[in-house]
Design a protein around this motif. Structure first.
Motif, short mmCIF file in Angstrom:
data_model
loop_
_atom_site.label_atom_id
_atom_site.label_comp_id
_atom_site.label_asym_id
_atom_site.label_seq_id
_atom_site.Cartn_x
_atom_site.Cartn_y
_atom_site.Cartn_z
N HIS A 43 0.84 -1.21 0.00
CA HIS A 43 0.00 0.00 0.00
C HIS A 43 0.88 1.26 0.00
N LEU A 44 1.94 1.25 0.79
CA LEU A 44 2.84 2.42 0.83
C LEU A 44 3.52 2.62 -0.53
N CYS A 45 3.88 1.52 -1.17
CA CYS A 45 4.50 1.64 -2.50
C CYS A 45 3.51 2.21 -3.51
N ARG A 46 2.24 1.90 -3.36
CA ARG A 46 1.21 2.45 -4.26
C ARG A 46 1.07 3.97 -4.01
N ILE A 47 1.06 4.35 -2.73
CA ILE A 47 0.88 5.77 -2.39
C ILE A 47 2.09 6.59 -2.87
N TYR A 96 -10.70 -10.12 7.82
CA TYR A 96 -10.27 -8.72 7.92
C TYR A 96 -9.79 -8.27 6.55
N GLN A 97 -10.64 -7.50 5.87
CA GLN A 97 -10.29 -7.15 4.51
C GLN A 97 -10.21 -5.64 4.30
N VAL A 98 -9.06 -5.23 3.80
CA VAL A 98 -8.80 -3.81 3.54
C VAL A 98 -8.24 -3.73 2.12
N ASP A 99 -8.54 -2.63 1.41
CA ASP A 99 -8.03 -2.48 0.05
C ASP A 99 -6.60 -1.94 0.09
N PHE A 100 -5.64 -2.88 0.17
CA PHE A 100 -4.24 -2.46 0.23
C PHE A 100 -3.70 -2.04 -1.14
N CYS A 102 -5.11 0.18 -2.99
CA CYS A 102 -5.54 1.57 -3.23
C CYS A 102 -4.31 2.49 -3.29
N GLU A 103 -4.31 3.41 -4.27
CA GLU A 103 -3.14 4.27 -4.44
C GLU A 103 -3.25 5.57 -3.65
N PHE A 104 -4.36 5.72 -2.92
CA PHE A 104 -4.53 6.94 -2.12
C PHE A 104 -4.53 6.61 -0.64
N SER A 105 -3.91 7.48 0.13
CA SER A 105 -3.92 7.30 1.58
C SER A 105 -5.28 7.69 2.12
N ARG A 106 -5.80 6.91 3.05
CA ARG A 106 -7.08 7.29 3.66
C ARG A 106 -6.93 8.51 4.55
N ARG A 107 -5.68 8.94 4.78
CA ARG A 107 -5.45 10.16 5.59
C ARG A 107 -5.53 11.41 4.74
N GLY A 108 -5.66 11.27 3.43
CA GLY A 108 -5.85 12.42 2.55
C GLY A 108 -4.59 13.04 2.01
N SER A 109 -3.43 12.62 2.47
CA SER A 109 -2.17 13.16 1.93
C SER A 109 -1.04 12.20 2.30
N ARG A 110 0.08 12.38 1.64
CA ARG A 110 1.25 11.56 1.97
C ARG A 110 1.76 11.88 3.37
N SER A 111 1.72 13.18 3.70
CA SER A 111 2.15 13.55 5.05
C SER A 111 1.27 12.87 6.09
N GLY A 112 -0.05 12.88 5.83
CA GLY A 112 -0.98 12.24 6.76
C GLY A 112 -0.68 10.76 6.91
N GLU A 113 -0.34 10.12 5.80
CA GLU A 113 -0.02 8.69 5.86
C GLU A 113 1.21 8.46 6.75
N MET A 114 2.20 9.34 6.59
CA MET A 114 3.43 9.18 7.40
C MET A 114 3.16 9.47 8.88
N ILE A 115 2.28 10.44 9.14
CA ILE A 115 1.92 10.72 10.55
C ILE A 115 1.27 9.47 11.15
N ALA A 116 0.34 8.87 10.39
CA ALA A 116 -0.34 7.66 10.90
C ALA A 116 0.66 6.53 11.12
N ARG A 117 1.60 6.38 10.19
CA ARG A 117 2.60 5.29 10.34
C ARG A 117 3.49 5.56 11.57
N CYS A 118 3.86 6.83 11.77
CA CYS A 118 4.66 7.18 12.96
C CYS A 118 3.91 6.79 14.22
N MET A 119 2.61 7.07 14.26
CA MET A 119 1.82 6.76 15.45
C MET A 119 1.77 5.26 15.70
N VAL A 120 1.64 4.49 14.62
CA VAL A 120 1.61 3.04 14.77
C VAL A 120 2.93 2.54 15.35
#
Ligand SMILES: [Fe+2]
Ligand SMILES: [Fe+2]
Length: 272
Positions: A43-47, A96-100, A102-120
């Motif tokens: 998913h990250l490679c798609r984003i 447990y099914q998620v669309d991995f 998908c080329e868009f982050s559900r956080r709305g931006s690449r920065s948002g995706e990285m913030i979410a990954r940092c939190m995880v």
């Protein structure tokens, strides 16, 4: 290449008399989520489809997460001969099914995706520190020690990429706070609850709320104040605040009180 291999784990030192059955349940659930790491890497490679440098880092990160899953699964299978990791992982994927893809982050931006990954990664680093400290069984202790160290490196990887993303994207403090807080709340979502269900299989149908509570009650009960405090500077840094400024103490106090409140509510609900 991961920083360590499964061959470096002293499997022959497994002490059956020190296996805690409650922790074993948590480890089984964690093994499934970790083993699914390559799907997140995809998913990250798609984003970041135009960023081969980051894609390479993401793939390596995914391999390390898969290795966490393998190590935890091997320990769980040694600790409990009836645990069939492959069957449990099949159950997990089926439910447990998620669309991995998908080329868009559900956080709305690449920065948002990285913030979410940092939190995880902050959360998993704290979580494996909790398991490391709570476990009496020496092999599990060693596995959790190694994983907790990896998760901190993962945080650094995503934070570094976040700073690159922020050079191109204009996202403000409130957005960063919203994404970070949202990801913390999500830690009680379906993924862990379903992993807990699939790993600790019963013939009963899946009850999300029951599984979420069963998982959280066991995990929160093991957590201590210093485990919570450990993640606070990293969280502040992720949302753009000074990691060791005046907010550290009140934020640590608030997070610990919230954790204690949640833990006591779950314990009371369970006793009722
Ligand atoms: Fe991990
Ligand atoms: Fe990680």
């Amino acid at each position: 290449m991961a920083y360590w291999t499964l061959d470096e784990i002293p499997w022959d030192r497994l002490d059956r008399s020190k296996i805690d059955l409650e922790i074993l349940r948590l480890v089984k659930a964690a093994s499934l989520v970790e083993y699914n790491g390559s799907a997140y890497a995809h998913h990250l490679c798609r984003i970041f489809d135009d960023d081969p440098e980051f894609q390479q880092c993401a793939r390596r990160w995914g391999e390390e997460e898969v290795q966490h899953g393998r190590a935890l699964a091997r320990w769980a299978e040694l600790a409990d001969a009836e645990f069939d990791f492959d069957a449990a992982f099949r159950r997990f994927l089926a439910g447990y099914q998620v669309d991995f893809d998908c080329e868009f982050s559900r956080r709305g931006s690449r920065s948002g995706e990285m913030i979410a990954r940092c939190m995880v990664e902050v959360g998993t680093s704290s979580y494996y520190s909790v398991l490391r400290d709570a476990a009496q069984e020496p092999v599990l202790k060693e596995i959790c020690r190694r994983i907790a160290a990896d998760e901190i490196r993962h945080y650094k990887l995503f934070y570094k990429n976040l700073t690159r993303c922020l050079e191109r994207e204009r996202v403000g403090f409130w957005y960063r706070l919203r994404v970070a807080a949202g990801r913390i709340v999500e830690s009680e979502d379906d993924e862990l609850a379903y992993a807990y269900y699939a790993a600790n299989g019963t013939s009963e149908p899946y009850d999300r709320d029951r599984c979420r509570r069963a998982y959280a009650r066991r995990a929160y009960a093991l957590c201590r104040e210093h485990h919570v405090a450990h993640g606070i500077p990293l969280i502040l840094k992720t949302i753009g605040l000074r990691p060791y400024g005046s907010l550290v103490r009140p934020a640590s106090w608030f997070a610990w009180e919230l954790m204690r409140y949640r833990a006591s509510r779950l314990a009371k609900a369970d006793a009722a």
